[in-house]
Motif scaffolding. Structure first.
Motif, PDB file in Angstrom:
ATOM      1  N   GLY A   1     -13.517 -15.191 -25.725  1.00 21.85           N
ATOM      2  CA  GLY A   1     -14.878 -14.915 -26.164  1.00 21.85           C
ATOM      3  C   GLY A   1     -15.473 -16.183 -26.747  1.00 21.85           C
ATOM      4  O   GLY A   1     -14.757 -17.141 -27.050  1.00 21.85           O
TER       5      GLY A   1
ATOM      6  N   ALA B   1     -17.387 -15.390 -32.083  1.00 18.18           N
ATOM      7  CA  ALA B   1     -17.435 -13.962 -31.744  1.00 18.18           C
ATOM      8  C   ALA B   1     -16.520 -13.134 -32.643  1.00 18.18           C
ATOM      9  O   ALA B   1     -16.710 -11.930 -32.795  1.00 18.18           O
ATOM     10  CB  ALA B   1     -17.063 -13.754 -30.273  1.00 18.18           C
TER      11      ALA B   1
ATOM     12  N   MET C   1     -17.298  -9.994 -27.601  1.00 19.05           N
ATOM     13  CA  MET C   1     -18.709 -10.411 -27.563  1.00 19.05           C
ATOM     14  C   MET C   1     -19.345 -10.299 -28.940  1.00 19.05           C
ATOM     15  O   MET C   1     -19.048  -9.378 -29.702  1.00 19.05           O
ATOM     16  CB  MET C   1     -19.479  -9.493 -26.615  1.00 19.05           C
ATOM     17  CG  MET C   1     -19.236  -9.767 -25.149  1.00 19.05           C
ATOM     18  SD  MET C   1     -20.322 -11.054 -24.516  1.00 19.05           S
ATOM     19  CE  MET C   1     -21.864 -10.160 -24.403  1.00 19.05           C
TER      20      MET C   1
ATOM     21  N   ILE D   1     -19.761 -16.227 -21.202  1.00 23.22           N
ATOM     22  CA  ILE D   1     -20.203 -14.843 -20.978  1.00 23.22           C
ATOM     23  C   ILE D   1     -20.400 -14.571 -19.488  1.00 23.22           C
ATOM     24  O   ILE D   1     -20.210 -13.444 -19.013  1.00 23.22           O
ATOM     25  CB  ILE D   1     -21.488 -14.561 -21.791  1.00 23.22           C
ATOM     26  CG1 ILE D   1     -21.147 -14.546 -23.290  1.00 23.22           C
ATOM     27  CG2 ILE D   1     -22.116 -13.229 -21.393  1.00 23.22           C
ATOM     28  CD1 ILE D   1     -22.346 -14.509 -24.217  1.00 23.22           C
TER      29      ILE D   1
ATOM     30  N   LEU E   1     -17.524 -12.840 -17.721  1.00 24.55           N
ATOM     31  CA  LEU E   1     -17.177 -11.522 -18.261  1.00 24.55           C
ATOM     32  C   LEU E   1     -16.543 -10.597 -17.223  1.00 24.55           C
ATOM     33  O   LEU E   1     -15.630  -9.829 -17.526  1.00 24.55           O
ATOM     34  CB  LEU E   1     -18.441 -10.880 -18.834  1.00 24.55           C
ATOM     35  CG  LEU E   1     -18.304  -9.566 -19.605  1.00 24.55           C
ATOM     36  CD1 LEU E   1     -17.463  -9.765 -20.848  1.00 24.55           C
ATOM     37  CD2 LEU E   1     -19.678  -9.038 -19.985  1.00 24.55           C
TER      38      LEU E   1
ATOM     39  N   VAL F   1     -14.353  -5.254 -22.453  1.00 20.85           N
ATOM     40  CA  VAL F   1     -15.244  -6.017 -23.334  1.00 20.85           C
ATOM     41  C   VAL F   1     -15.408  -5.229 -24.633  1.00 20.85           C
ATOM     42  O   VAL F   1     -15.588  -4.009 -24.615  1.00 20.85           O
ATOM     43  CB  VAL F   1     -16.617  -6.295 -22.681  1.00 20.85           C
ATOM     44  CG1 VAL F   1     -17.332  -5.017 -22.310  1.00 20.85           C
ATOM     45  CG2 VAL F   1     -17.478  -7.148 -23.602  1.00 20.85           C
TER      46      VAL F   1
ATOM     47  N   VAL G   1     -17.603  -5.407 -28.229  1.00 24.26           N
ATOM     48  CA  VAL G   1     -18.678  -6.045 -28.995  1.00 24.26           C
ATOM     49  C   VAL G   1     -18.306  -6.000 -30.470  1.00 24.26           C
ATOM     50  O   VAL G   1     -18.061  -4.927 -31.028  1.00 24.26           O
ATOM     51  CB  VAL G   1     -20.025  -5.329 -28.763  1.00 24.26           C
ATOM     52  CG1 VAL G   1     -21.116  -5.950 -29.648  1.00 24.26           C
ATOM     53  CG2 VAL G   1     -20.419  -5.408 -27.294  1.00 24.26           C
TER      54      VAL G   1
END
Length: 227
Positions: A17, A21, A129, A162, A165, A171, A173
């Motif tokens: 990441g 992040a 992320m 990114i 990805l 993924v 967040v």
């Protein structure tokens, strides 16, 4: 006896990441929670220590020449150059922990992650992320360890990272570290339940006897079985 036998070898988990992040913070929480039996691999780097970083705990700090010698000797599972410094994962420690049934977590750059994906495609790849790019900038500034120019370079690099990805399996967040940690834990626990990890299914056990009793419509209780 359990009805299934699972692979004893640990799982290789690759986490990447953008800088800022929260990759390291999340994975340290995962280890601290002890919901999974895992070890975070310690990378080797040619950069200088920052702040309170310790050799052998945060990184193995070596000179550029020493790092390049390890490259020649084939000691790395992967390595990459980032901002003029080398970073790499040593093979021996990773293989030792995996063989002992311990999951190994690699917190590495996207470049190194893609190298692992080519060599060990069955690994699990998680991309962390930031909630927004604005929040990413704020986190980088809050560190207070990089110059304005370095922060700009990290921000530019974040967009490139990114864009990779779709090479990852998951993924997460990181808007709240507790929530992100729970998600990563759930991913790791779910991987242990994958059908691919089953080595053998044992049907020669009391379940067969239970089946026969059900077919015969015979009343029975647990005392009749050697379960």
């Amino acid at each position: 006896m359990a009805i299934i036998k699972q692979k004893e070898k640990g799982i290789l988990v690759v986490v990447s990441g953008p800088s800022g992040a929260g990759k390291d913070s999340i994975m340290n929480e995962v280890i601290k929670n002890k919901r999974v039996n895992a070890w975070i691999s310690i990378s080797m780097t040619s950069r200088l220590p920052r702040g309170k970083e310790e050799n052998g705990k945060d990184y193995f700090f070596v000179t550029k020449e020493q790092f390049e010698e390890n490259i020649k000797e084939g000691n790395f599972l992967e390595y990459a150059s980032y901002n003029g410094n080398y970073y790499g994962t040593l093979k021996d420690k990773v293989n030792e922990h995996l063989s002992n049934g311990i999951d190994v977590i690699l917190v590495i750059e996207v470049q190194g992650a893609l190298e692992i994906k080519h060599k060990i495609p069955e690994s699990i790849f998680i991309f962390i992320m930031p909630p927004t790019m604005k929040e990413l900038i704020l986190r980088l500034k809050k560190r207070g360890t990089e110059s304005h120019d370095v922060i700009i370079e990290r921000f530019k690099k974040a967009y490139k990272e990114i864009n990779e990805l779709n090479k990852y399996n998951y993924v997460v967040v990181n808007d709240e570290i507790d929530k992100a940690t729970r998600k990563v834990n759930a991913i790791l626990e779910a991987q242990k339940c994958m059908v691919e990890r089953i080595e053998e299914v044992y049907l020669n056990n009391p379940e067969e006897e239970i089946h026969e009793l059900l077919i015969d419509d015979k009343d029975f209780d647990n005392n009749e079985l050697n379960v």
